[in-house]
Design a protein around this motif. Structure first.
Motif, mmCIF file in Angstrom:
data_model
loop_
_atom_site.group_PDB
_atom_site.id
_atom_site.type_symbol
_atom_site.label_atom_id
_atom_site.label_comp_id
_atom_site.label_asym_id
_atom_site.label_seq_id
_atom_site.Cartn_x
_atom_site.Cartn_y
_atom_site.Cartn_z
ATOM 1 N N GLN A 187 4.212 -7.394 -13.992
ATOM 2 C CA GLN A 187 4.497 -8.633 -14.712
ATOM 3 C C GLN A 187 3.661 -9.599 -14.220
ATOM 4 O OE1 GLN A 187 6.385 -8.480 -17.424
ATOM 5 N NE2 GLN A 187 6.480 -6.288 -16.963
ATOM 6 N N LYS A 188 3.414 -10.421 -12.587
ATOM 7 C CA LYS A 188 2.335 -11.232 -12.383
ATOM 8 C C LYS A 188 1.022 -10.713 -13.101
ATOM 9 C CE LYS A 188 1.073 -14.215 -8.715
ATOM 10 N NZ LYS A 188 0.954 -13.506 -7.220
ATOM 11 N N GLY A 189 0.738 -9.373 -12.940
ATOM 12 C CA GLY A 189 -0.722 -9.381 -13.258
ATOM 13 C C GLY A 189 -1.064 -9.745 -14.683
ATOM 14 N N LEU A 190 -0.161 -8.652 -15.833
ATOM 15 C CA LEU A 190 -0.359 -9.250 -17.239
ATOM 16 C C LEU A 190 0.117 -10.179 -17.322
ATOM 17 C CD1 LEU A 190 2.160 -5.748 -17.956
ATOM 18 C CD2 LEU A 190 -0.407 -6.567 -17.560
ATOM 19 N N SER A 191 1.379 -11.014 -17.196
ATOM 20 C CA SER A 191 1.348 -12.573 -17.340
ATOM 21 C C SER A 191 -0.310 -13.160 -17.711
ATOM 22 C CB SER A 191 1.750 -13.354 -16.966
ATOM 23 O OG SER A 191 1.386 -13.267 -15.373
ATOM 24 N N THR A 229 4.032 16.839 3.633
ATOM 25 C CA THR A 229 3.468 15.513 3.072
ATOM 26 C C THR A 229 3.960 14.701 3.090
ATOM 27 O OG1 THR A 229 1.882 17.119 1.296
ATOM 28 C CG2 THR A 229 2.490 15.043 1.268
ATOM 29 N N ALA A 230 3.779 13.350 3.253
ATOM 30 C CA ALA A 230 4.672 12.122 3.298
ATOM 31 C C ALA A 230 4.105 11.199 2.904
ATOM 32 C CB ALA A 230 4.785 11.832 4.960
ATOM 33 N N TYR A 231 4.943 10.735 2.160
ATOM 34 C CA TYR A 231 4.281 9.527 1.583
ATOM 35 C C TYR A 231 5.101 8.109 2.229
ATOM 36 C CZ TYR A 231 2.942 12.486 -2.188
ATOM 37 O OH TYR A 231 1.628 13.771 -2.869
ATOM 38 N N MET A 232 4.446 6.816 2.241
ATOM 39 C CA MET A 232 5.640 5.747 3.106
ATOM 40 C C MET A 232 4.382 4.046 1.802
ATOM 41 S SD MET A 232 4.487 6.417 7.100
ATOM 42 C CE MET A 232 4.646 8.068 7.390
ATOM 43 N N VAL A 233 4.967 3.423 1.955
ATOM 44 C CA VAL A 233 4.451 2.297 1.420
ATOM 45 C C VAL A 233 5.686 1.233 2.778
ATOM 46 C CG1 VAL A 233 5.547 0.706 -0.690
ATOM 47 C CG2 VAL A 233 5.894 3.222 -0.741
ATOM 48 N N LEU A 234 4.417 0.713 2.316
ATOM 49 C CA LEU A 234 4.393 -0.469 3.783
ATOM 50 C C LEU A 234 2.802 -1.788 3.406
ATOM 51 C CD1 LEU A 234 1.805 0.597 6.450
ATOM 52 C CD2 LEU A 234 2.457 2.349 4.535
ATOM 53 N N GLU A 235 3.478 -2.694 4.327
ATOM 54 C CA GLU A 235 2.763 -3.729 4.234
ATOM 55 C C GLU A 235 1.011 -3.458 5.111
ATOM 56 O OE1 GLU A 235 2.634 -6.361 2.032
ATOM 57 O OE2 GLU A 235 4.198 -6.345 0.652
ATOM 58 N N MET A 266 2.306 -1.719 -6.662
ATOM 59 C CA MET A 266 2.381 -2.589 -7.145
ATOM 60 C C MET A 266 3.701 -1.946 -7.435
ATOM 61 S SD MET A 266 0.702 -4.032 -10.159
ATOM 62 C CE MET A 266 -0.810 -2.968 -10.824
ATOM 63 N N ASP A 267 4.961 -3.253 -7.136
ATOM 64 C CA ASP A 267 6.271 -3.086 -7.570
ATOM 65 C C ASP A 267 6.381 -3.456 -9.372
ATOM 66 O OD1 ASP A 267 6.288 -6.397 -7.362
ATOM 67 O OD2 ASP A 267 7.689 -5.729 -5.644
ATOM 68 N N SER A 268 7.065 -3.930 -9.893
ATOM 69 C CA SER A 268 7.708 -4.148 -10.903
ATOM 70 C C SER A 268 7.479 -5.891 -11.111
ATOM 71 C CB SER A 268 8.534 -4.375 -12.366
ATOM 72 O OG SER A 268 9.881 -4.638 -11.570
ATOM 73 N N ALA A 269 7.687 -6.623 -10.074
ATOM 74 C CA ALA A 269 7.032 -8.178 -10.263
ATOM 75 C C ALA A 269 5.928 -8.140 -10.075
ATOM 76 C CB ALA A 269 8.151 -8.841 -9.849
ATOM 77 N N MET A 327 0.656 -1.400 0.617
ATOM 78 C CA MET A 327 0.299 -0.026 0.348
ATOM 79 C C MET A 327 1.011 0.837 0.062
ATOM 80 S SD MET A 327 -2.794 -1.089 0.039
ATOM 81 C CE MET A 327 -4.148 -1.289 0.561
ATOM 82 N N MET A 328 0.434 2.280 -0.993
ATOM 83 C CA MET A 328 1.013 3.265 -0.723
ATOM 84 C C MET A 328 -0.263 4.597 -0.155
ATOM 85 S SD MET A 328 2.626 6.291 -2.470
ATOM 86 C CE MET A 328 2.523 5.433 -3.948
ATOM 87 N N ALA A 329 0.948 5.094 1.403
ATOM 88 C CA ALA A 329 -0.153 6.041 1.470
ATOM 89 C C ALA A 329 0.920 7.769 1.496
ATOM 90 C CB ALA A 329 -0.389 6.011 3.503
ATOM 91 N N GLN A 330 -0.278 7.969 1.670
ATOM 92 C CA GLN A 330 0.074 9.692 1.131
ATOM 93 C C GLN A 330 -0.983 9.943 2.616
ATOM 94 O OE1 GLN A 330 -2.633 12.595 -1.701
ATOM 95 N NE2 GLN A 330 -0.851 13.514 -1.906
ATOM 96 N N ILE A 331 -0.369 10.891 3.631
ATOM 97 C CA ILE A 331 -0.680 12.191 4.804
ATOM 98 C C ILE A 331 -0.374 13.046 4.166
ATOM 99 C CG2 ILE A 331 0.048 11.872 7.100
ATOM 100 C CD1 ILE A 331 1.542 8.900 5.693
ATOM 101 N N SER A 332 -1.404 14.151 4.515
ATOM 102 C CA SER A 332 -0.741 15.846 4.366
ATOM 103 C C SER A 332 -1.295 15.975 5.586
ATOM 104 C CB SER A 332 -1.537 16.025 2.832
ATOM 105 O OG SER A 332 -1.265 16.048 1.841
ATOM 106 N N ILE A 333 -0.585 17.041 6.002
ATOM 107 C CA ILE A 333 -0.482 18.123 7.115
ATOM 108 C C ILE A 333 -0.941 19.230 6.869
ATOM 109 C CG2 ILE A 333 0.073 18.622 9.834
ATOM 110 C CD1 ILE A 333 2.368 15.578 8.992
#
Length: 94
Positions: free
Chosen positions: A87-91, A47-53, A81-84, A1-7
């Protein structure tokens, strides 16, 4: 997930002065172990952007509420999603 936090500016200024902004960021990093964290300005707000599970949608409240309640922030969370993964989804299209 990517979170955008704007204060917003005024709550952000207060949180800088009283030390709560860096504390909330550090507590978030300690709990969620983001893969990446970036800090910038967006639309005139800190603003912060965070990539997390996030393994479940029930993870959203414990992630977002500290930003809402302590910093009066806007929080947007989007699946990414990352590039892997791409690619998995496109396949699977054929």
């Amino acid at each position: 997930m990517m979170a955008q936090i704007s204060i917003p500016v005024e709550p952000g200024n207060k949180a800088i002065i009283d030390g709560s902004l860096p504390a909330v960021i550090q507590q978030t990093a300690n709990r969620w172990h983001p893969e990446a964290m970036y800090f910038t300005t967006f639309d005139g707000r800190r603003t912060a952007y965070m990539v997390l599970e996030m393994s479940d949608t029930s993870d959203i409240p414990p992630f977002a509420e500290p930003f809402f309640t302590q910093l009066n922030a806007e929080v947007n969370i989007s699946p990414v999603m990352d590039s892997a993964d791409l690619q998995k989804g496109l396949s699977q299209l054929s």
